[in-house]
Design a protein around this motif. Structure first.
Motif, PDB file in Angstrom:
ATOM      1  N   ASP A 222       5.230 -11.658 -10.817  1.00  0.00           N
ATOM      2  CA  ASP A 222       5.669 -12.446  -8.817  1.00  0.00           C
ATOM      3  C   ASP A 222       5.880 -11.355  -8.036  1.00  0.00           C
ATOM      4  O   ASP A 222       6.529 -10.664  -6.779  1.00  0.00           O
ATOM      5  N   ARG A 223       5.734  -9.850  -8.336  1.00  0.00           N
ATOM      6  CA  ARG A 223       5.388  -8.470  -7.539  1.00  0.00           C
ATOM      7  C   ARG A 223       3.612  -8.766  -7.082  1.00  0.00           C
ATOM      8  O   ARG A 223       2.818  -8.201  -7.891  1.00  0.00           O
ATOM      9  N   LYS A 224       3.941  -9.597  -6.058  1.00  0.00           N
ATOM     10  CA  LYS A 224       2.170  -9.573  -5.520  1.00  0.00           C
ATOM     11  C   LYS A 224       1.075  -8.060  -5.623  1.00  0.00           C
ATOM     12  O   LYS A 224       1.390  -7.438  -4.740  1.00  0.00           O
ATOM     13  N   ARG A 286       8.172  -4.069  -2.177  1.00  0.00           N
ATOM     14  CA  ARG A 286       8.554  -4.815  -1.885  1.00  0.00           C
ATOM     15  C   ARG A 286       9.739  -5.470  -3.110  1.00  0.00           C
ATOM     16  O   ARG A 286       8.724  -5.718  -4.342  1.00  0.00           O
ATOM     17  N   GLN A 289       8.790 -11.388  -5.178  1.00  0.00           N
ATOM     18  CA  GLN A 289       9.486 -12.935  -4.843  1.00  0.00           C
ATOM     19  C   GLN A 289       8.627 -14.106  -5.496  1.00  0.00           C
ATOM     20  O   GLN A 289       6.983 -13.701  -5.795  1.00  0.00           O
TER      21      GLN A 289
END
Length: 311
Positions: A222-224, A286, A289
């Motif tokens: 989920d951490r691109k 970040r 997501q």
């Protein structure tokens, strides 16, 4: 007393319909098959459309094979293959009589394979998923270390891409007259050399274990770009380092090493190392997501909306 290992393993596995099947080909297929299985498990875990996976398989196989082949031809022997373009795209070689004979693809470059994967993922992301390329990369990267390890073990079976001389007890003496030896001649051995195929293969298995853990046990997916960055950085950093003890693949690399201190494999690795560092930095700065796929978006939109009423 100098200790060493005589590596006299026959690269041929068996012959079928007059064509020799080698361990190299079997290991290549094994690497791709395991990658196929792992990515399929990932897609099922995330409840992704089956057609996404089927399309990905086609894009990836074409990207890897075409990229690796063109990479070898254009990076390492451009003058020859540009003068013999048919040999670049078909598994044939012109003999001394001027006739073409089937020989298989004698030369695949890992850097070219990676570039082929990048192009394949870009097309796949545009045409199929409509998601970020990094979303696909993070899932494809998980089994990449295993596939890379199988390819290097295939090089070991082929007595090729080994290192320079060593006096360590694990030095290998490789057969240098492989074709003649397989025809019945006595083997001619190299001096004891670093089995860099084993060094790389083991390193890539470690990368495989790390990316597998990151996907299944952490929120890295989920951490691109995080899984991709870690995999790319580790693979090409080790590739850069091991080139210092590896023999050159083509004669032109000798002059390159004398003039710059680096050989072609190292120069080609530097952009990937920089890219890997950037991906890791960008992913960690970040918050995690979860990517919303079109299927999940449709399901969310189809749910009935409830409204609260006051009494």
């Amino acid at each position: 007393m100098l200790l060493y290992i005589d590596w006299n393993f026959d690269p041929g596995l068996f012959t079928i319909f007059g064509r020799e099947i080698r361990w190299y080909g079997l290991l290549w297929v094994t690497g791709l098959a395991v990658a196929w299985y792992i990515v399929q498990r990932i897609f099922k875990r995330e409840d992704l459309p089956e057609k996404w996976f089927d399309s990905l398989l086609i894009y990836m196989v074409i990207g890897i094979v075409v990229g690796a082949r063109l990479g070898h031809c254009l990076f390492y022997q451009p003058a020859y293959y540009l003068a013999h373009p048919l040999e670049m795209i078909l598994p044939v070689t012109k003999n001394i009589q001027g006739d073409y004979a089937f020989t298989g693809y004698a030369g695949l470059a890992s850097h070219g394979g990676v570039i082929g994967i990048i192009i394949a993922v870009w097309l796949y992301s545009r045409k199929v998923t409509r998601l970020s390329m990094l979303w696909t990369f993070d899932r494809v990267m998980v089994p990449t270390g295993f596939t890379a390890a199988m390819i290097r073990f295939g090089n070991l079976m082929n007595h090729e891409i080994y290192g320079g001389p060593t006096d360590q007890p694990w030095g290998f003496r490789f057969v240098t007259n492989l074709h003649q030896w397989m025809q019945g001649a006595e083997p001619v051995y190299s001096e004891p050399s670093h089995p860099t195929q084993i060094y790389e293969g083991l390193a890539y298995l470690v990368v495989f274990a790390i990316t597998l853990y990151m996907y299944w046990k952490t929120d890295a997916k989920d951490r691109k770009g995080l899984i991709t960055g870690v995999g790319i950085l580790l693979i090409f950093l080790f590739r850069f380092l091991v080139e210092y003890i590896k023999n050159v693949q083509v004669e032109s690399e000798i002059a390159m090493r004398d003039n710059t201190g680096l050989i072609l494999g190292q120069w080609l690795s530097i952009p990937f190392i920089i890219w890997g560092i950037w991906l890791i930095w960008n992913a960690l700065r970040r918050p995690a997501q979860v990517a919303v796929t079109p299927k999940q978006s449709e399901m969310a939109q189809s749910k009935p909306k409830t409204q609260s009423s006051k009494k």
